[in-house]
Design a protein around this motif. Sequence first.
Motif, PDB file in Angstrom:
ATOM      1  N   ILE A  75       0.739  -1.433  -0.116  1.00 48.50           N
ATOM      2  CA  ILE A  75      -0.451   0.528  -0.358  1.00 48.50           C
ATOM      3  C   ILE A  75       0.974   1.484   0.445  1.00 48.50           C
ATOM      4  O   ILE A  75       0.199   2.399  -1.236  1.00 48.50           O
ATOM      5  CB  ILE A  75      -0.971  -0.458   0.807  1.00 48.50           C
ATOM      6  N   LEU A  76       1.838   1.350   0.639  1.00 45.60           N
ATOM      7  CA  LEU A  76       2.766   2.148   0.425  1.00 45.60           C
ATOM      8  C   LEU A  76       3.317   2.534  -0.602  1.00 45.60           C
ATOM      9  O   LEU A  76       3.803   1.711  -1.172  1.00 45.60           O
ATOM     10  CB  LEU A  76       4.142   1.835   1.484  1.00 45.60           C
ATOM     11  N   ASP A  79       7.203   6.687  -2.532  1.00 44.05           N
ATOM     12  CA  ASP A  79       8.094   8.006  -1.995  1.00 44.05           C
ATOM     13  C   ASP A  79       7.804   8.007   0.046  1.00 44.05           C
ATOM     14  O   ASP A  79       8.438   9.147  -0.151  1.00 44.05           O
ATOM     15  CB  ASP A  79       8.182   9.531  -2.727  1.00 44.05           C
ATOM     16  N   THR A  80       7.655   6.867   0.015  1.00 42.96           N
ATOM     17  CA  THR A  80       7.674   6.897   1.307  1.00 42.96           C
ATOM     18  C   THR A  80       8.972   6.676   2.186  1.00 42.96           C
ATOM     19  O   THR A  80       9.514   5.956   1.907  1.00 42.96           O
ATOM     20  CB  THR A  80       6.474   5.483   2.474  1.00 42.96           C
ATOM     21  N   GLN A  81       9.082   7.517   3.463  1.00 41.06           N
ATOM     22  CA  GLN A  81      10.889   7.679   3.534  1.00 41.06           C
ATOM     23  C   GLN A  81      10.677   7.172   5.047  1.00 41.06           C
ATOM     24  O   GLN A  81      11.495   6.951   5.519  1.00 41.06           O
ATOM     25  CB  GLN A  81      11.245   9.362   3.535  1.00 41.06           C
ATOM     26  N   VAL A  97       7.380  -3.787   9.566  1.00 37.40           N
ATOM     27  CA  VAL A  97       7.541  -3.141   7.536  1.00 37.40           C
ATOM     28  C   VAL A  97       9.014  -2.798   7.744  1.00 37.40           C
ATOM     29  O   VAL A  97       9.361  -2.943   6.539  1.00 37.40           O
ATOM     30  CB  VAL A  97       6.116  -1.916   7.695  1.00 37.40           C
ATOM     31  N   SER A  98       9.370  -2.209   8.564  1.00 39.65           N
ATOM     32  CA  SER A  98      10.676  -1.873   8.210  1.00 39.65           C
ATOM     33  C   SER A  98      12.135  -2.999   8.200  1.00 39.65           C
ATOM     34  O   SER A  98      11.762  -2.514   7.162  1.00 39.65           O
ATOM     35  CB  SER A  98      11.395  -1.210   9.576  1.00 39.65           C
ATOM     36  N   ASN A 165       0.945  12.801   5.403  1.00 38.58           N
ATOM     37  CA  ASN A 165      -0.855  13.141   4.322  1.00 38.58           C
ATOM     38  C   ASN A 165      -1.702  11.988   4.559  1.00 38.58           C
ATOM     39  O   ASN A 165      -2.637  11.417   4.035  1.00 38.58           O
ATOM     40  CB  ASN A 165      -0.434  12.803   3.298  1.00 38.58           C
ATOM     41  N   MET A 166      -1.023   9.837   5.659  1.00 41.01           N
ATOM     42  CA  MET A 166      -1.458   9.086   5.510  1.00 41.01           C
ATOM     43  C   MET A 166      -1.764   9.214   6.357  1.00 41.01           C
ATOM     44  O   MET A 166      -0.794   8.831   7.003  1.00 41.01           O
ATOM     45  CB  MET A 166      -1.365   8.540   3.921  1.00 41.01           C
TER      46      MET A 166
END
Length: 209
Positions: A75-76, A79-81, A97-98, A165-166
């Motif tokens: 889903i991510l 550009d998720t940092q 997740v990491s 933003n999410m």
Amino acid sequence: MSYSTQTPNNSNIWAVTTDLTILRHQLLDLFCQLAYQEGDFVLSSGQRSSYYINGKQVTLHPQGALAVARLLLHILSEDTQAVAGLTLGADPIVSAVSVVSVYENRPIPALIIRKEAKGHGTMAYIEGPSLPQGAKVVVLEDVVTTGQSALKAVERLQAAGYTVNMVISLIDRLQGGGELYESAGLQFQALFTIQDLQERYREIKSTIE
């Protein structure tokens, strides 16, 4: 109703299957078997409920953590940092997740947001690697009811200079959390709603009675 905590014999499929629909179905079953209870409960929001979802029974389960991480990574956005969440419910989620992101060849750091500032040392609210100002961070949550916990994490991250933003949740209880995030200008997505969970729970229950 009680369930065995044993996982399916073919446990390797949690790691090797490329069909995320199968993985999602298996994760939903795990929530039904280990995390969902019916009765009389008082939630962290103070509301009373006829059911309770202990998400940590799944997010701290080896196959559950792996499935959660693989589905959330899908889903991510690219550009998720970093991923982040308010302790304690989000801790195993952001960690999983990491770790799994490394195996997906897109390493994503994890941040943990304290409920109160650290009482010594740096006095920090946020634990984890230091990121550039404006870094795009997605907040993760196990179960969303009113939405206040994840919103607190969002506010702490934004105060630290990050872009959020999410919010993504594993379960949405459909009790106002999504509307709260929308009013705050946040996108919201959940892997499952309470309707998904209860429908599958009753299906499983009917097969063993």
